[in-house]
Design a protein around this motif. Structure first.
Motif, PDB file in Angstrom:
ATOM      1  N   VAL A 134       0.847  -1.197   0.000  1.00  0.00           N
ATOM      2  CA  VAL A 134       0.000   0.000   0.000  1.00  0.00           C
ATOM      3  C   VAL A 134       0.881   1.245   0.000  1.00  0.00           C
ATOM      4  O   VAL A 134       0.640   2.188  -0.760  1.00  0.00           O
ATOM      5  CB  VAL A 134      -0.931   0.016   1.244  1.00  0.00           C
ATOM      6  CG1 VAL A 134      -1.747   1.295   1.275  1.00  0.00           C
ATOM      7  CG2 VAL A 134      -1.846  -1.188   1.231  1.00  0.00           C
ATOM      8  N   VAL A 135       1.918   1.244   0.837  1.00  0.00           N
ATOM      9  CA  VAL A 135       2.828   2.384   0.931  1.00  0.00           C
ATOM     10  C   VAL A 135       3.439   2.692  -0.433  1.00  0.00           C
ATOM     11  O   VAL A 135       3.437   3.835  -0.896  1.00  0.00           O
ATOM     12  CB  VAL A 135       3.925   2.087   1.973  1.00  0.00           C
ATOM     13  CG1 VAL A 135       5.071   3.070   1.863  1.00  0.00           C
ATOM     14  CG2 VAL A 135       3.347   2.096   3.376  1.00  0.00           C
TER      15      VAL A 135
ATOM     16  N   GLY B 114       2.368   1.728  -3.380  1.00  0.00           N
ATOM     17  CA  GLY B 114       1.343   2.111  -4.344  1.00  0.00           C
ATOM     18  C   GLY B 114       0.968   3.578  -4.233  1.00  0.00           C
ATOM     19  O   GLY B 114       0.802   4.268  -5.244  1.00  0.00           O
ATOM     20  N   VAL B 115       0.839   4.072  -3.004  1.00  0.00           N
ATOM     21  CA  VAL B 115       0.503   5.486  -2.815  1.00  0.00           C
ATOM     22  C   VAL B 115       1.641   6.357  -3.348  1.00  0.00           C
ATOM     23  O   VAL B 115       1.413   7.354  -4.023  1.00  0.00           O
ATOM     24  CB  VAL B 115       0.211   5.801  -1.329  1.00  0.00           C
ATOM     25  CG1 VAL B 115      -0.015   7.293  -1.134  1.00  0.00           C
ATOM     26  CG2 VAL B 115      -1.003   5.031  -0.854  1.00  0.00           C
TER      27      VAL B 115
ATOM     28  N   GLU C 232       1.514   6.204  -7.299  1.00  0.00           N
ATOM     29  CA  GLU C 232       0.372   6.703  -8.072  1.00  0.00           C
ATOM     30  C   GLU C 232      -0.350   7.905  -7.479  1.00  0.00           C
ATOM     31  O   GLU C 232      -1.196   8.498  -8.147  1.00  0.00           O
ATOM     32  CB  GLU C 232      -0.652   5.573  -8.240  1.00  0.00           C
ATOM     33  CG  GLU C 232      -0.104   4.400  -9.022  1.00  0.00           C
ATOM     34  CD  GLU C 232      -1.204   3.421  -9.398  1.00  0.00           C
ATOM     35  OE1 GLU C 232      -2.139   3.829 -10.111  1.00  0.00           O
ATOM     36  OE2 GLU C 232      -1.131   2.257  -8.966  1.00  0.00           O
ATOM     37  N   LEU C 233      -0.054   8.264  -6.231  1.00  0.00           N
ATOM     38  CA  LEU C 233      -0.838   9.334  -5.618  1.00  0.00           C
ATOM     39  C   LEU C 233       0.025  10.463  -5.068  1.00  0.00           C
ATOM     40  O   LEU C 233      -0.473  11.316  -4.354  1.00  0.00           O
ATOM     41  CB  LEU C 233      -1.716   8.766  -4.489  1.00  0.00           C
ATOM     42  CG  LEU C 233      -2.809   7.801  -4.934  1.00  0.00           C
ATOM     43  CD1 LEU C 233      -3.470   7.142  -3.725  1.00  0.00           C
ATOM     44  CD2 LEU C 233      -3.871   8.510  -5.762  1.00  0.00           C
TER      45      LEU C 233
ATOM     46  N   LEU D 241      -0.183  12.893  -9.234  1.00  0.00           N
ATOM     47  CA  LEU D 241      -1.599  13.281  -9.303  1.00  0.00           C
ATOM     48  C   LEU D 241      -1.732  14.620 -10.004  1.00  0.00           C
ATOM     49  O   LEU D 241      -2.651  14.852 -10.780  1.00  0.00           O
ATOM     50  CB  LEU D 241      -2.174  13.352  -7.895  1.00  0.00           C
ATOM     51  CG  LEU D 241      -3.597  12.830  -7.714  1.00  0.00           C
ATOM     52  CD1 LEU D 241      -3.749  11.432  -8.258  1.00  0.00           C
ATOM     53  CD2 LEU D 241      -3.961  12.845  -6.243  1.00  0.00           C
TER      54      LEU D 241
ATOM     55  N   HIS E 224      -3.805  15.484 -13.654  1.00  0.00           N
ATOM     56  CA  HIS E 224      -4.920  16.436 -13.712  1.00  0.00           C
ATOM     57  C   HIS E 224      -4.697  17.476 -14.794  1.00  0.00           C
ATOM     58  O   HIS E 224      -5.611  18.174 -15.189  1.00  0.00           O
ATOM     59  CB  HIS E 224      -5.089  17.144 -12.357  1.00  0.00           C
ATOM     60  CG  HIS E 224      -6.010  16.386 -11.458  1.00  0.00           C
ATOM     61  ND1 HIS E 224      -7.223  16.846 -11.096  1.00  0.00           N
ATOM     62  CD2 HIS E 224      -5.884  15.177 -10.875  1.00  0.00           C
ATOM     63  CE1 HIS E 224      -7.828  15.976 -10.302  1.00  0.00           C
ATOM     64  NE2 HIS E 224      -7.031  14.947 -10.165  1.00  0.00           N
TER      65      HIS E 224
ATOM     66  N   ILE F  95      -5.962   2.493  -3.805  1.00  0.00           N
ATOM     67  CA  ILE F  95      -5.284   3.516  -4.616  1.00  0.00           C
ATOM     68  C   ILE F  95      -6.138   3.910  -5.823  1.00  0.00           C
ATOM     69  O   ILE F  95      -6.273   5.099  -6.143  1.00  0.00           O
ATOM     70  CB  ILE F  95      -3.884   3.022  -5.024  1.00  0.00           C
ATOM     71  CG1 ILE F  95      -2.982   3.070  -3.776  1.00  0.00           C
ATOM     72  CG2 ILE F  95      -3.276   3.882  -6.113  1.00  0.00           C
ATOM     73  CD1 ILE F  95      -1.949   2.008  -3.740  1.00  0.00           C
TER      74      ILE F  95
ATOM     75  N   VAL G  89      -8.995   6.182  -4.594  1.00  0.00           N
ATOM     76  CA  VAL G  89      -8.583   7.547  -4.240  1.00  0.00           C
ATOM     77  C   VAL G  89      -8.363   8.360  -5.518  1.00  0.00           C
ATOM     78  O   VAL G  89      -8.821   9.498  -5.652  1.00  0.00           O
ATOM     79  CB  VAL G  89      -7.311   7.551  -3.375  1.00  0.00           C
ATOM     80  CG1 VAL G  89      -6.769   8.968  -3.216  1.00  0.00           C
ATOM     81  CG2 VAL G  89      -7.596   6.958  -2.009  1.00  0.00           C
ATOM     82  N   LYS G  90      -7.695   7.728  -6.467  1.00  0.00           N
ATOM     83  CA  LYS G  90      -7.415   8.397  -7.742  1.00  0.00           C
ATOM     84  C   LYS G  90      -8.714   8.813  -8.411  1.00  0.00           C
ATOM     85  O   LYS G  90      -8.897   9.948  -8.860  1.00  0.00           O
ATOM     86  CB  LYS G  90      -6.702   7.399  -8.646  1.00  0.00           C
ATOM     87  CG  LYS G  90      -5.551   7.933  -9.399  1.00  0.00           C
ATOM     88  CD  LYS G  90      -4.846   6.752 -10.039  1.00  0.00           C
ATOM     89  CE  LYS G  90      -3.769   7.172 -10.950  1.00  0.00           C
ATOM     90  NZ  LYS G  90      -3.041   6.021 -11.478  1.00  0.00           N
TER      91      LYS G  90
ATOM     92  N   MET H 180     -10.621  11.616  -6.545  1.00  0.00           N
ATOM     93  CA  MET H 180     -10.023  12.937  -6.760  1.00  0.00           C
ATOM     94  C   MET H 180     -10.364  13.454  -8.148  1.00  0.00           C
ATOM     95  O   MET H 180     -10.694  14.631  -8.325  1.00  0.00           O
ATOM     96  CB  MET H 180      -8.495  12.857  -6.594  1.00  0.00           C
ATOM     97  CG  MET H 180      -8.034  12.634  -5.164  1.00  0.00           C
ATOM     98  SD  MET H 180      -8.394  14.029  -4.090  1.00  0.00           S
ATOM     99  CE  MET H 180      -7.165  15.215  -4.653  1.00  0.00           C
ATOM    100  N   LYS H 181     -10.302  12.559  -9.116  1.00  0.00           N
ATOM    101  CA  LYS H 181     -10.574  12.958 -10.498  1.00  0.00           C
ATOM    102  C   LYS H 181     -12.015  13.413 -10.644  1.00  0.00           C
ATOM    103  O   LYS H 181     -12.314  14.479 -11.210  1.00  0.00           O
ATOM    104  CB  LYS H 181     -10.289  11.775 -11.428  1.00  0.00           C
ATOM    105  CG  LYS H 181     -10.327  12.126 -12.887  1.00  0.00           C
ATOM    106  CD  LYS H 181      -9.613  11.082 -13.724  1.00  0.00           C
ATOM    107  CE  LYS H 181      -9.598  11.546 -15.191  1.00  0.00           C
ATOM    108  NZ  LYS H 181      -9.420  10.457 -16.110  1.00  0.00           N
TER     109      LYS H 181
ATOM    110  N   ALA I  27      -2.917   3.669   4.088  1.00  0.00           N
ATOM    111  CA  ALA I  27      -3.043   4.531   2.906  1.00  0.00           C
ATOM    112  C   ALA I  27      -3.291   5.975   3.328  1.00  0.00           C
ATOM    113  O   ALA I  27      -2.684   6.903   2.791  1.00  0.00           O
ATOM    114  CB  ALA I  27      -4.179   4.037   2.014  1.00  0.00           C
TER     115      ALA I  27
END
Lengths: 115, 349
Positions: A96-97, A99-100, A103-104, A109, A113, B59, B62-63, B66-67, B97
């Motif tokens: 999880v760590v 992955g964040v 991707e985040l 992010l 956008h 994940i 969340v993505k 936000m989008k 997370a």
């Protein structure tokens, strides 16, 4: 191996996870250490180290810096089974760590956008 | 102000982004996304598998949230997550997370009580002023009334939640868990006509469901062994639909009774039903009949907000955040037991 042999917790494992920046290593450490180990038969500690200090002597010189970009996780347990269970749990949280991070994070992010 | 909320105390993983405009205007749901871990018929969801499901989807959600919300990280004021109550491993997988987001995005964390999340979202969506709250789900059954900055529990299930009773009976009958076992019990119950005899276990302000579950499981086993059973009164063949019908009528009557008892105690005639079981139309109808008799009404939300979701965590979290509440990183743990009245509701008078 940084830690000494502990006769009460004879089964041990050290996992060094190299990350791109010290910021990421520090974030991983802070996020993962909040949850206590569930079993009293397992002890765990986290630290961040630099590539310079993690190199064994005699290795060909790689680019090393003093930035602490490596997450070092040290597990020790009373039995191999407890060690395995604890490390498996760590790996699951780690997924999880990572992955964040992947991707985040701010740049990822923000970039997505932009389109 | 804007908050993102992450929920994963049971088999539903939810992420939502909420906006609280200034000057007390109503909250705006910017996004509310959920993915449910559905198990095969006859099986419940175990903590380890549920946590794996949440880790796999958090994940992505969340993505997506936000989008859909169309906000940037800069716009977010805080990251809210479910601290508890619920299942340990799933809660923890989502908390990890949330912590990472907090560290990378440099935003404060707010740990939210799952029950308070349901209540606050129900209040916001329905506009109910000061109702008695019936919180009914697979994991919780509580009758709650607000007094002096706490949501106080007036009555509750003593053993298992009403939703747990229904879900486990769905496993006995091996009906589908998609979209939810309770939903499929409800559909089957609509075809039932025969009211079978089941224990009725109201104990003062509280109630109990494990004995009823044992009884209905027994009836189901008898029906399976003897499919040609008939109701002694009407002579009709008894079906699994009748079992579902009888179970619902019994447990919902019990819930109506303890809710009414709380209403009489506090002098309220409004009921707000929250939690997944609150989607059930029969429960809403029965509660409505009782409330109407008392000159009041029932408030309920649709499945977007009644079933576990991220937006309720974002909403309750943002209320707490605005009132000055923060969860320091070192304290951003999860807990399986977290009483509704442990929360200091600073944001209400």
């Amino acid at each position: 191996m940084a830690s000494q042999f502990d006769p009460d917790f004879p089964c041990s494992l050290t996992i060094d996870l190299p990350l791109p920046t010290a910021r990421l290593a520090s974030a991983a450490l802070q996020a993962l250490r909040v949850d206590k180990e569930l079993s009293p038969l397992v002890r765990r500690s986290f630290s961040t180290i630099s590539t310079a200090s993690s190199h064994k002597s005699g290795e060909p010189s790689l680019v090393s810096s003093s930035e602490e970009t490596i997450l070092r996780t040290e597990y020790k347990a009373t039995t191999n089974r407890m060690l395995r269970v604890a490390v498996n749990g760590f790996m699951e949280s780690l997924s999880v760590v990572l992955g964040v991070m992947e991707e985040l994070d701010l740049d990822v992010l923000g970039m997505e956008h932009a389109d | 102000m804007i908050a993102i909320g992450l929920e994963g105390s049971a088999n539903k993983l939810g992420v939502g982004v909420i906006s609280h405009p200034p000057h007390g205007k109503p909250a705006q749901v910017l996004s509310n996304i959920r993915h449910t871990f559905v198990t095969p018929p006859g099986e419940g969801f175990l903590p380890k598998d549920t946590a794996k499901h949440h880790r796999t989807w958090v994940i992505k959600l969340v993505k997506q949230a936000m989008k859909q919300a169309g906000v940037t990280i800069k716009d977010i004021d805080c990251i809210c997550y479910t601290k508890g109550p619920g299942m340990g491993a799933p809660l923890q997988s989502v908390a990890v997370a949330a912590r990472m987001l907090s560290l990378l995005w440099q935003k404060d964390l707010v740990g939210v009580n799952h029950c308070v999340g349901h209540i606050e979202m129900g209040r916001e969506i329905t506009g109910a002023q000061n109702p008695v709250v019936l919180y009914v789900s697979g994991g919780n059954t509580q009758v709650i009334a607000y007094a002096e900055q706490r949501y106080r529990i007036f009555g509750e299930a003593l053993d298992i939640a009403v939703g747990n009773c229904l879900d486990r009976f769905a496993r006995t009958l091996e009906i589908s868990n998609d979209p939810a076992p309770g939903y499929n019990i409800e559909q089957l119950a609509k075809k039932g006509k025969v009211l079978l005899d089941l224990p009725y276990a109201v104990k003062g302000m509280d109630c109990s469901f494990s004995g009823i579950l044992a009884s209905i499981d027994l009836l189901a086993a008898e029906l399976k062994a003897n499919p040609g059973q008939r109701d002694p009164v009407t002579g009709e063949l008894i079906t699994t639909a009748d079992l579902c019908f009888s179970l619902q009528e019994t447990v919902y009557a019990m819930l109506v009774e303890i809710t009414e008892r709380a209403m009489a105690h506090v002098g309220s005639n409004q009921v707000l039903i929250v939690g997944g079981v609150g989607c059930n139309e029969r429960l809403q109808d029965m509660m409505g009949i009782m409330a109407k008799d008392r000159g009041g009404s029932v408030y309920a939300t649709d499945e977007r907000f009644a079933i576990d979701n991220g937006i309720m965590i974002a909403h309750a979290g943002l209320e707490a955040y605005k009132a000055g509440f923060r969860t320091p990183l070192e304290e951003s743990t999860c807990t399986q037991r977290f009483r509704t009245d442990e929360v200091f509701v600073k944001w209400r008078d």
